[in-house]
Scaffold this motif. Structure first.
Motif, PDB file in Angstrom:
ATOM      1  N   ASN A 394     -13.626 -20.071  19.636  1.00  0.00           N
ATOM      2  CA  ASN A 394     -14.241 -19.641  20.874  1.00  0.00           C
ATOM      3  C   ASN A 394     -13.357 -18.639  21.577  1.00  0.00           C
ATOM      4  O   ASN A 394     -12.182 -18.467  21.279  1.00  0.00           O
ATOM      5  N   ALA A 395     -13.966 -17.955  22.570  1.00  0.00           N
ATOM      6  CA  ALA A 395     -13.230 -16.930  23.297  1.00  0.00           C
ATOM      7  C   ALA A 395     -12.148 -17.571  24.141  1.00  0.00           C
ATOM      8  O   ALA A 395     -12.314 -18.639  24.713  1.00  0.00           O
ATOM      9  N   GLY A 396     -11.035 -16.901  24.235  1.00  0.00           N
ATOM     10  CA  GLY A 396      -9.930 -17.405  25.019  1.00  0.00           C
ATOM     11  C   GLY A 396      -8.955 -16.287  25.304  1.00  0.00           C
ATOM     12  O   GLY A 396      -8.990 -15.244  24.668  1.00  0.00           O
ATOM     13  N   PRO A 397      -8.071 -16.477  26.262  1.00  0.00           N
ATOM     14  CA  PRO A 397      -7.124 -15.413  26.593  1.00  0.00           C
ATOM     15  C   PRO A 397      -6.081 -15.240  25.496  1.00  0.00           C
ATOM     16  O   PRO A 397      -5.523 -16.207  24.991  1.00  0.00           O
ATOM     17  N   VAL A 398      -5.840 -13.996  25.117  1.00  0.00           N
ATOM     18  CA  VAL A 398      -4.832 -13.685  24.120  1.00  0.00           C
ATOM     19  C   VAL A 398      -3.991 -12.533  24.639  1.00  0.00           C
ATOM     20  O   VAL A 398      -4.380 -11.808  25.540  1.00  0.00           O
ATOM     21  N   ASP A 399      -2.831 -12.379  24.040  1.00  0.00           N
ATOM     22  CA  ASP A 399      -1.927 -11.305  24.407  1.00  0.00           C
ATOM     23  C   ASP A 399      -2.492  -9.979  23.921  1.00  0.00           C
ATOM     24  O   ASP A 399      -2.977  -9.869  22.793  1.00  0.00           O
ATOM     25  N   SER A 400      -2.401  -8.954  24.779  1.00  0.00           N
ATOM     26  CA  SER A 400      -2.930  -7.648  24.396  1.00  0.00           C
ATOM     27  C   SER A 400      -2.119  -7.004  23.285  1.00  0.00           C
ATOM     28  O   SER A 400      -2.575  -6.052  22.668  1.00  0.00           O
ATOM     29  N   ARG A 401      -0.918  -7.486  23.018  1.00  0.00           N
ATOM     30  CA  ARG A 401      -0.116  -6.969  21.921  1.00  0.00           C
ATOM     31  C   ARG A 401      -0.462  -7.601  20.587  1.00  0.00           C
ATOM     32  O   ARG A 401       0.117  -7.242  19.551  1.00  0.00           O
ATOM     33  N   LEU A 402      -1.380  -8.563  20.570  1.00  0.00           N
ATOM     34  CA  LEU A 402      -1.700  -9.273  19.344  1.00  0.00           C
ATOM     35  C   LEU A 402      -2.415  -8.381  18.339  1.00  0.00           C
ATOM     36  O   LEU A 402      -2.062  -8.347  17.151  1.00  0.00           O
ATOM     37  N   TYR A 403      -3.440  -7.634  18.806  1.00  0.00           N
ATOM     38  CA  TYR A 403      -4.252  -6.855  17.877  1.00  0.00           C
ATOM     39  C   TYR A 403      -3.485  -5.707  17.227  1.00  0.00           C
ATOM     40  O   TYR A 403      -3.643  -5.467  16.030  1.00  0.00           O
ATOM     41  N   PRO A 404      -2.627  -4.952  17.943  1.00  0.00           N
ATOM     42  CA  PRO A 404      -1.810  -3.955  17.238  1.00  0.00           C
ATOM     43  C   PRO A 404      -0.888  -4.559  16.185  1.00  0.00           C
ATOM     44  O   PRO A 404      -0.673  -3.957  15.134  1.00  0.00           O
ATOM     45  N   ALA A 405      -0.365  -5.762  16.434  1.00  0.00           N
ATOM     46  CA  ALA A 405       0.478  -6.420  15.435  1.00  0.00           C
ATOM     47  C   ALA A 405      -0.327  -6.797  14.201  1.00  0.00           C
ATOM     48  O   ALA A 405       0.143  -6.647  13.059  1.00  0.00           O
ATOM     49  N   VAL A 406      -1.558  -7.272  14.416  1.00  0.00           N
ATOM     50  CA  VAL A 406      -2.418  -7.617  13.285  1.00  0.00           C
ATOM     51  C   VAL A 406      -2.780  -6.365  12.481  1.00  0.00           C
ATOM     52  O   VAL A 406      -2.807  -6.386  11.243  1.00  0.00           O
ATOM     53  N   VAL A 407      -3.025  -5.266  13.166  1.00  0.00           N
ATOM     54  CA  VAL A 407      -3.339  -4.011  12.470  1.00  0.00           C
ATOM     55  C   VAL A 407      -2.157  -3.558  11.625  1.00  0.00           C
ATOM     56  O   VAL A 407      -2.330  -3.075  10.497  1.00  0.00           O
ATOM     57  N   LYS A 408      -0.938  -3.724  12.122  1.00  0.00           N
ATOM     58  CA  LYS A 408       0.237  -3.352  11.343  1.00  0.00           C
ATOM     59  C   LYS A 408       0.376  -4.210  10.089  1.00  0.00           C
ATOM     60  O   LYS A 408       0.732  -3.725   9.011  1.00  0.00           O
ATOM     61  N   LEU A 409       0.111  -5.490  10.209  1.00  0.00           N
ATOM     62  CA  LEU A 409       0.165  -6.367   9.040  1.00  0.00           C
ATOM     63  C   LEU A 409      -0.892  -5.979   8.006  1.00  0.00           C
ATOM     64  O   LEU A 409      -0.623  -5.986   6.792  1.00  0.00           O
ATOM     65  N   LEU A 410      -2.070  -5.632   8.480  1.00  0.00           N
ATOM     66  CA  LEU A 410      -3.108  -5.195   7.547  1.00  0.00           C
ATOM     67  C   LEU A 410      -2.741  -3.868   6.887  1.00  0.00           C
ATOM     68  O   LEU A 410      -3.129  -3.614   5.735  1.00  0.00           O
ATOM     69  N   ASP A 411      -1.999  -3.022   7.583  1.00  0.00           N
ATOM     70  CA  ASP A 411      -1.514  -1.785   6.967  1.00  0.00           C
ATOM     71  C   ASP A 411      -0.567  -2.071   5.807  1.00  0.00           C
ATOM     72  O   ASP A 411      -0.628  -1.422   4.752  1.00  0.00           O
ATOM     73  N   THR A 412       0.328  -3.040   5.986  1.00  0.00           N
ATOM     74  CA  THR A 412       1.235  -3.402   4.899  1.00  0.00           C
ATOM     75  C   THR A 412       0.491  -4.034   3.734  1.00  0.00           C
ATOM     76  O   THR A 412       0.839  -3.811   2.571  1.00  0.00           O
ATOM     77  N   VAL A 413      -0.537  -4.817   4.039  1.00  0.00           N
ATOM     78  CA  VAL A 413      -1.361  -5.392   2.963  1.00  0.00           C
ATOM     79  C   VAL A 413      -2.062  -4.287   2.184  1.00  0.00           C
ATOM     80  O   VAL A 413      -2.122  -4.312   0.939  1.00  0.00           O
ATOM     81  N   LEU A 414      -2.584  -3.303   2.884  1.00  0.00           N
ATOM     82  CA  LEU A 414      -3.238  -2.173   2.214  1.00  0.00           C
ATOM     83  C   LEU A 414      -2.242  -1.392   1.355  1.00  0.00           C
ATOM     84  O   LEU A 414      -2.574  -0.962   0.240  1.00  0.00           O
ATOM     85  N   GLN A 415      -1.034  -1.212   1.856  1.00  0.00           N
ATOM     86  CA  GLN A 415      -0.030  -0.510   1.075  1.00  0.00           C
ATOM     87  C   GLN A 415       0.303  -1.270  -0.202  1.00  0.00           C
ATOM     88  O   GLN A 415       0.436  -0.679  -1.284  1.00  0.00           O
ATOM     89  N   SER A 416       0.435  -2.584  -0.117  1.00  0.00           N
ATOM     90  CA  SER A 416       0.743  -3.388  -1.303  1.00  0.00           C
ATOM     91  C   SER A 416      -0.416  -3.367  -2.294  1.00  0.00           C
ATOM     92  O   SER A 416      -0.209  -3.267  -3.512  1.00  0.00           O
ATOM     93  N   LEU A 417      -1.645  -3.475  -1.799  1.00  0.00           N
ATOM     94  CA  LEU A 417      -2.804  -3.447  -2.696  1.00  0.00           C
ATOM     95  C   LEU A 417      -2.951  -2.086  -3.372  1.00  0.00           C
ATOM     96  O   LEU A 417      -3.295  -2.010  -4.564  1.00  0.00           O
ATOM     97  N   THR A 418      -2.693  -1.017  -2.642  1.00  0.00           N
ATOM     98  CA  THR A 418      -2.785   0.318  -3.239  1.00  0.00           C
ATOM     99  C   THR A 418      -1.726   0.512  -4.313  1.00  0.00           C
ATOM    100  O   THR A 418      -1.999   1.090  -5.377  1.00  0.00           O
ATOM    101  N   GLN A 419      -0.520   0.021  -4.073  1.00  0.00           N
ATOM    102  CA  GLN A 419       0.525   0.107  -5.087  1.00  0.00           C
ATOM    103  C   GLN A 419       0.207  -0.774  -6.289  1.00  0.00           C
ATOM    104  O   GLN A 419       0.486  -0.403  -7.437  1.00  0.00           O
ATOM    105  N   MET A 420      -0.412  -1.911  -6.050  1.00  0.00           N
ATOM    106  CA  MET A 420      -0.813  -2.783  -7.150  1.00  0.00           C
ATOM    107  C   MET A 420      -1.882  -2.132  -8.018  1.00  0.00           C
ATOM    108  O   MET A 420      -1.899  -2.311  -9.243  1.00  0.00           O
ATOM    109  N   ARG A 421      -2.764  -1.365  -7.377  1.00  0.00           N
ATOM    110  CA  ARG A 421      -3.842  -0.713  -8.134  1.00  0.00           C
ATOM    111  C   ARG A 421      -3.305   0.305  -9.129  1.00  0.00           C
ATOM    112  O   ARG A 421      -3.939   0.570 -10.162  1.00  0.00           O
ATOM    113  N   THR A 422      -2.140   0.888  -8.857  1.00  0.00           N
ATOM    114  CA  THR A 422      -1.581   1.912  -9.738  1.00  0.00           C
ATOM    115  C   THR A 422      -0.815   1.354 -10.927  1.00  0.00           C
ATOM    116  O   THR A 422      -0.381   2.125 -11.786  1.00  0.00           O
ATOM    117  N   LEU A 423      -0.622   0.041 -11.004  1.00  0.00           N
ATOM    118  CA  LEU A 423       0.123  -0.542 -12.118  1.00  0.00           C
ATOM    119  C   LEU A 423      -0.693  -0.473 -13.412  1.00  0.00           C
ATOM    120  O   LEU A 423      -1.919  -0.557 -13.406  1.00  0.00           O
TER     121      LEU A 423
END
Length: 626
Positions: A394-423
């Motif tokens: 359900n909806a609740g108060p969250v820190d406004s810095r949470l979503y940029p941190a999640v986006v950064k983690l997803l960027d690293t996941v994308l980088q790892s998956l892209t490097q894995m695709r080239t193997l």
């Protein structure tokens, strides 16, 4: 008698010294100098010097009763020194600079090679005496025997005696296979396989020179020749192998690698240094599986991946160095004789495991952040919690810095998956390729959803809705990638690092739809859905700043055309005006009226003298024309 037991690993010592001091890059000069320095230090420590000055003191014969492991090392390094010198002279004879002295260099190389065989024979004789007195194990004796036979077989091949060389090398290869099968540790097994790979090309070359029809079949040649000549070359070979099996059964070690497979086939590990780091990887994986049972989706569960990633990074570095060494030295491995997989495949496999564990850690960290962010109350202005992705409540108060941190983690996941695709190991498997591409598209969709939350927080609703449209496109790509294969190898594997099911895709689709409706409502409530900026923050163009210096702007007319009518002045009743005119007005109240009249009447007359420029110079003409 147990105190007098000598432990001497000839193959292990030779492999470590060769790799550490130059032979990894075929630097025989450096290795020869190292062996010379090592023999001098051993002679000094063992009191086996020939004296100082011109007086030569002959050493007493070495007896098995007084022999130590230092004496065995001395004989081994003397053999290695002579062999390295012979290889150095042979390489020098092939240089164009030494064209005139090539025959002399080859003759000297033959003498040094013969001396190496002599030193190794003395080493074998001493080890046989120690084994007879129960001071040396059968495994150590077999290693010394293999070392001596390999050196003798190479010497025969150097002298173009291919038939005897083939017999010697085939027997050595057979003993190495037995040693690998009965090894108590994975490191010893890898050491035996490594020496087998080194002599297999020489066996193939000798068979080719002898005109054998199937010279490429090294295993078939060894199986044909070794049983015939094994007992002739090795004294009491069958009894020695029987003793070896009994020793290995009694000294079984738990430090063994678990079977490593890829697509149902084993992954060969032929290097002892690689076995050490892979053992650390498996220990860390056992620890992380135990920690995740108790600390799932917590900070402790995330930090448990650090040991695994560190061990995998070390393994990747070792495999990469071995791969570079093989490329620089120009030597290839016997992939066909050992399962069809070489160090290049092992390096790609380790990189795949490293990337998969890194992705797993980043996804777990993202889930931990989302679960903790929805429960903690932040002092920073909070936004509503998104409904996209797994674990959304359900909806609740969250820190406004949470979503940029999640986006950064997803960027690293994308980088790892892209490097894995080239193997290469991923590109060769069509099902695995489709699975990795599907996860790349799904991660892109999740990234767009969380990035839309960041734009929604700053009231940029057009950008947020555009990102949701991109997320919908990425979800369609995910479905098309999954439809290309019948099965998902990542989901069906034992350690699934990124589980992706149809329910996850449907959940994200519904989240995108609900977020899109909410963004549109917020946009309409904010400024009626206008794409223009807020009028309060509207910046006037520079043209108006310049024009108003010369032109008087009718603001009332502009307000009227803009739909913002000015407030009309209050209407005064006629009776009130008549009463005001009838009343006597004091003279002091007529002063403002007279001032106004005085101000209005001379305005026209005073415009001429106040003009400047051409109009002031030609004032008479202007008045005459008027």
């Amino acid at each position: 008698m147990a105190d007098n037991v000598v432990v001497f690993r000839a193959l292990q010592l030779a492999n470590e010294q060769r790799n550490a001091y130059g032979l990894r890059y075929n630097d025989f000069v450096r290795y020869r100098k190292h062996c010379a320095n090592r023999t001098h230090r051993l002679r000094s420590s063992l009191k086996m010097t020939h004296g100082k000055g011109r007086d030569f003191k002959k050493l007493p014969p070495l007896s098995p009763d007084t022999a130590k492991d230092g004496h065995l090392q001395l004989l081994l390094f003397e053999a290695e020194r002579a062999w390295a010198y012979s290889q150095e002279l042979t390489s020098s004879a092939l240089l164009p600079v030494n064209k005139d002295n090539a025959s002399g260099l080859r003759h000297s190389a033959t003498g040094r090679f013969r001396r190496a065989v002599n030193w190794s024979t003395q080493l074998l004789s001493l080890c046989q005496s120690l084994y007879a007195s129960s001071r040396l194990s059968a495994e150590n004796l077999i290693e010394v025997t293999i070392y001596t036979i390999i050196l003798n077989g190479r010497f025969l091949r150097y002298r173009d005696d291919f038939e005897d060389a083939l017999i010697q090398l085939s027997v050595a290869r057979s003993l190495l296979d037995d040693l690998a099968e009965t090894s108590s540790t994975s490191r010893d097994q890898a050491l035996a396989v490594l020496f087998s790979d080194e002599i297999s090309p020489e066996i193939r070359y000798c068979a080719h020179e002898l005109g054998r029809a199937k010279a490429y079949d090294v295993n078939g040649i060894v199986a044909d020749i070794a049983p015939k000549y094994r007992n002739e070359i090795v004294e009491n070979c069958d009894a020695l192998l029987t003793k070896l099996q009994s020793e290995e059964k009694s000294s079984a070690s738990p430090s063994n690698l678990r079977p490593i497979t890829w697509e149902g086939q084993p992954v060969p590990v032929r290097y002892p240094e690689l076995v050490d780091v892979l053992l650390r990887v498996q220990k860390a994986e056992v620890a992380i599986s135990e920690d995740n049972r108790h600390t799932k989706k917590s900070k402790l569960g995330v930090t448990a991946y650090d040991a695994v990633l560190l061990a995998l990074s070390d393994a990747e570095e070792v495999a990469r160095k071995l791969q570079e060494t093989q490329q620089l030295s120009g030597t290839g491995t016997n992939a066909s004789a050992s399962g069809g997989r070489d160090i290049h495949f092992v390096h790609a496999y380790i990189v795949y495991q490293l990337l998969s564990r890194r992705i797993q850690r980043d996804l777990l960290l993202m889930e931990t952040l989302l679960s903790s962010g929805s429960n903690e109350k932040s002092r920073i202005p909070a936004q509503k919690k998104p409904t996209a992705g797994k674990g959304k409540g359900n909806a609740g108060p969250v820190d406004s810095r949470l979503y940029p941190a999640v986006v950064k983690l997803l960027d690293t996941v994308l980088q790892s998956l892209t490097q894995m695709r080239t193997l290469n190991i991923v590109d060769d498997n069509a099902d695995l390729t489709s699975a990795v591409e599907a996860r790349i598209s799904f991660t892109n969709a999740r990234r767009c959803v969380y990035l839309a939350q960041c734009y929604n927080a700053v009231k940029k609703y057009a950008e947020a809705l555009t990102l949701l449209q991109h997320a919908t496109i990425h979800l369609r790509e995910t479905g098309s990638s999954l439809s290309l294969s019948e099965s998902d190898p990542i989901n069906t594997s034992v350690s699934s690092f990124f589980s992706l099911k149809d329910e996850d895709i449907k959940e994200l689709e519904s989240a995108i739809a609900s977020d899109g409706v909410q963004y549109k409502r917020d946009w309409f409530a904010y400024n009626g859905g206008s794409v223009k900026a807020d009028p309060a923050t509207y910046k006037k163009p520079l043209f108006f700043n310049i024009a108003l210096n010369y032109v008087e702007l009718d603001m009332d007319r502009l307000q009227q055309r803009a739909g913002k009518q000015p407030v009309p002045p209050p209407i005064v009743a006629p009776s009130q005006t008549k009463s005001k005119k009838a009343e006597p007005v004091p003279e002091r109240k007529q002063l403002p009226k007279a001032k106004v009249e005085e101000h209005i009447e001379p305005v026209v007359e005073s415009q001429q003298p106040t003009r400047g420029g051409i109009s002031s110079l030609l004032g008479g003409w202007w008045s005459k024309n008027s």
